[in-house]
Scaffold this motif. Sequence first.
Motif, PDB file in Angstrom:
ATOM      1  N   ASP A 101       0.847  -1.194   0.000  1.00  0.00           N
ATOM      2  CA  ASP A 101       0.000   0.000   0.000  1.00  0.00           C
ATOM      3  C   ASP A 101       0.878   1.238   0.000  1.00  0.00           C
ATOM      4  O   ASP A 101       1.887   1.297   0.698  1.00  0.00           O
ATOM      5  CB  ASP A 101      -0.885   0.040   1.249  1.00  0.00           C
ATOM      6  N   TYR A 102       0.485   2.235  -0.773  1.00  0.00           N
ATOM      7  CA  TYR A 102       1.196   3.508  -0.779  1.00  0.00           C
ATOM      8  C   TYR A 102       0.250   4.639  -1.160  1.00  0.00           C
ATOM      9  O   TYR A 102      -0.875   4.411  -1.607  1.00  0.00           O
ATOM     10  CB  TYR A 102       2.415   3.479  -1.718  1.00  0.00           C
ATOM     11  N   ALA A 103       0.712   5.852  -0.977  1.00  0.00           N
ATOM     12  CA  ALA A 103       0.013   7.062  -1.409  1.00  0.00           C
ATOM     13  C   ALA A 103       1.058   7.942  -2.081  1.00  0.00           C
ATOM     14  O   ALA A 103       2.260   7.706  -1.949  1.00  0.00           O
ATOM     15  CB  ALA A 103      -0.610   7.783  -0.220  1.00  0.00           C
ATOM     16  N   SER A 104       0.593   8.964  -2.807  1.00  0.00           N
ATOM     17  CA  SER A 104       1.559   9.812  -3.502  1.00  0.00           C
ATOM     18  C   SER A 104       1.115  11.270  -3.503  1.00  0.00           C
ATOM     19  O   SER A 104      -0.073  11.575  -3.430  1.00  0.00           O
ATOM     20  CB  SER A 104       1.773   9.321  -4.934  1.00  0.00           C
ATOM     21  N   VAL A 105       2.115  12.140  -3.578  1.00  0.00           N
ATOM     22  CA  VAL A 105       1.882  13.580  -3.692  1.00  0.00           C
ATOM     23  C   VAL A 105       2.695  14.079  -4.883  1.00  0.00           C
ATOM     24  O   VAL A 105       3.890  13.776  -5.000  1.00  0.00           O
ATOM     25  CB  VAL A 105       2.285  14.331  -2.414  1.00  0.00           C
ATOM     26  N   LEU A 106       2.021  14.822  -5.752  1.00  0.00           N
ATOM     27  CA  LEU A 106       2.638  15.400  -6.936  1.00  0.00           C
ATOM     28  C   LEU A 106       2.723  16.911  -6.750  1.00  0.00           C
ATOM     29  O   LEU A 106       1.728  17.544  -6.400  1.00  0.00           O
ATOM     30  CB  LEU A 106       1.791  15.080  -8.170  1.00  0.00           C
ATOM     31  N   ARG A 107       3.902  17.471  -6.981  1.00  0.00           N
ATOM     32  CA  ARG A 107       4.102  18.919  -6.921  1.00  0.00           C
ATOM     33  C   ARG A 107       4.613  19.382  -8.277  1.00  0.00           C
ATOM     34  O   ARG A 107       5.492  18.747  -8.852  1.00  0.00           O
ATOM     35  CB  ARG A 107       5.097  19.297  -5.833  1.00  0.00           C
ATOM     36  N   SER A 108       4.031  20.478  -8.765  1.00  0.00           N
ATOM     37  CA  SER A 108       4.386  21.011 -10.075  1.00  0.00           C
ATOM     38  C   SER A 108       4.733  22.491  -9.973  1.00  0.00           C
ATOM     39  O   SER A 108       4.177  23.205  -9.142  1.00  0.00           O
ATOM     40  CB  SER A 108       3.205  20.817 -11.045  1.00  0.00           C
ATOM     41  N   ASP A 109       5.626  22.935 -10.849  1.00  0.00           N
ATOM     42  CA  ASP A 109       5.990  24.354 -10.836  1.00  0.00           C
ATOM     43  C   ASP A 109       4.982  25.226 -11.588  1.00  0.00           C
ATOM     44  O   ASP A 109       5.034  26.445 -11.499  1.00  0.00           O
ATOM     45  CB  ASP A 109       7.403  24.562 -11.382  1.00  0.00           C
ATOM     46  N   VAL A 110       4.067  24.610 -12.337  1.00  0.00           N
ATOM     47  CA  VAL A 110       2.965  25.314 -12.994  1.00  0.00           C
ATOM     48  C   VAL A 110       1.682  24.517 -12.746  1.00  0.00           C
ATOM     49  O   VAL A 110       1.737  23.318 -12.485  1.00  0.00           O
ATOM     50  CB  VAL A 110       3.199  25.498 -14.519  1.00  0.00           C
ATOM     51  N   PRO A 111       0.520  25.128 -12.809  1.00  0.00           N
ATOM     52  CA  PRO A 111      -0.726  24.391 -12.588  1.00  0.00           C
ATOM     53  C   PRO A 111      -0.945  23.306 -13.652  1.00  0.00           C
ATOM     54  O   PRO A 111      -0.789  23.561 -14.852  1.00  0.00           O
ATOM     55  CB  PRO A 111      -1.811  25.463 -12.681  1.00  0.00           C
ATOM     56  N   VAL A 112      -1.266  22.100 -13.190  1.00  0.00           N
ATOM     57  CA  VAL A 112      -1.572  20.967 -14.059  1.00  0.00           C
ATOM     58  C   VAL A 112      -2.818  20.272 -13.533  1.00  0.00           C
ATOM     59  O   VAL A 112      -3.293  20.573 -12.434  1.00  0.00           O
ATOM     60  CB  VAL A 112      -0.392  19.959 -14.140  1.00  0.00           C
ATOM     61  N   VAL A 113      -3.329  19.318 -14.292  1.00  0.00           N
ATOM     62  CA  VAL A 113      -4.440  18.479 -13.853  1.00  0.00           C
ATOM     63  C   VAL A 113      -3.925  17.041 -13.774  1.00  0.00           C
ATOM     64  O   VAL A 113      -3.220  16.578 -14.683  1.00  0.00           O
ATOM     65  CB  VAL A 113      -5.635  18.566 -14.827  1.00  0.00           C
ATOM     66  N   ALA A 114      -4.258  16.337 -12.679  1.00  0.00           N
ATOM     67  CA  ALA A 114      -3.772  14.975 -12.462  1.00  0.00           C
ATOM     68  C   ALA A 114      -4.934  14.008 -12.299  1.00  0.00           C
ATOM     69  O   ALA A 114      -5.921  14.307 -11.627  1.00  0.00           O
ATOM     70  CB  ALA A 114      -2.879  14.919 -11.225  1.00  0.00           C
TER      71      ALA A 114
END
Length: 121
Positions: free
Chosen positions: A86-99
């Motif tokens: 089991d895992y979870a994730s966090v995405l960080r971007s330098d510009v706004p994106v949709v995930a």
Amino acid sequence: MIGRTVWAIPEGYIPSQGTGEGRALESHETISILNPNDQDATLELTIFFADREPAGPYALTVPARRTRHFRFNDLSDPEPVPRDTDYASVLRSDVPVVAQHTRLDSRQPALALLSTIAFAD
């Protein structure tokens, strides 16, 4: 502006077993990214676990006005994402994106596919 700079996927799991043959039917987790901006998106993905320190960040790039789909199964630097964990994730971007998050579970002959927009703040 479309998108956000921080996205969370609280659920993740890649089965090590499957009944599908070939890459298309291999059990997998995917994060799909839409970059509607006029500049490339530089992203960092961090994987969190219940019983150990996080893995990452994994460096990802999505060109301007493009979409890319990243399989968690293919992430290897700084380490592969473990199977049957089991895992979870966090995405960080330098510009706004949709995930968006998608899972194909091929452990049974009747395949299961789920997809959901990640949480953004």
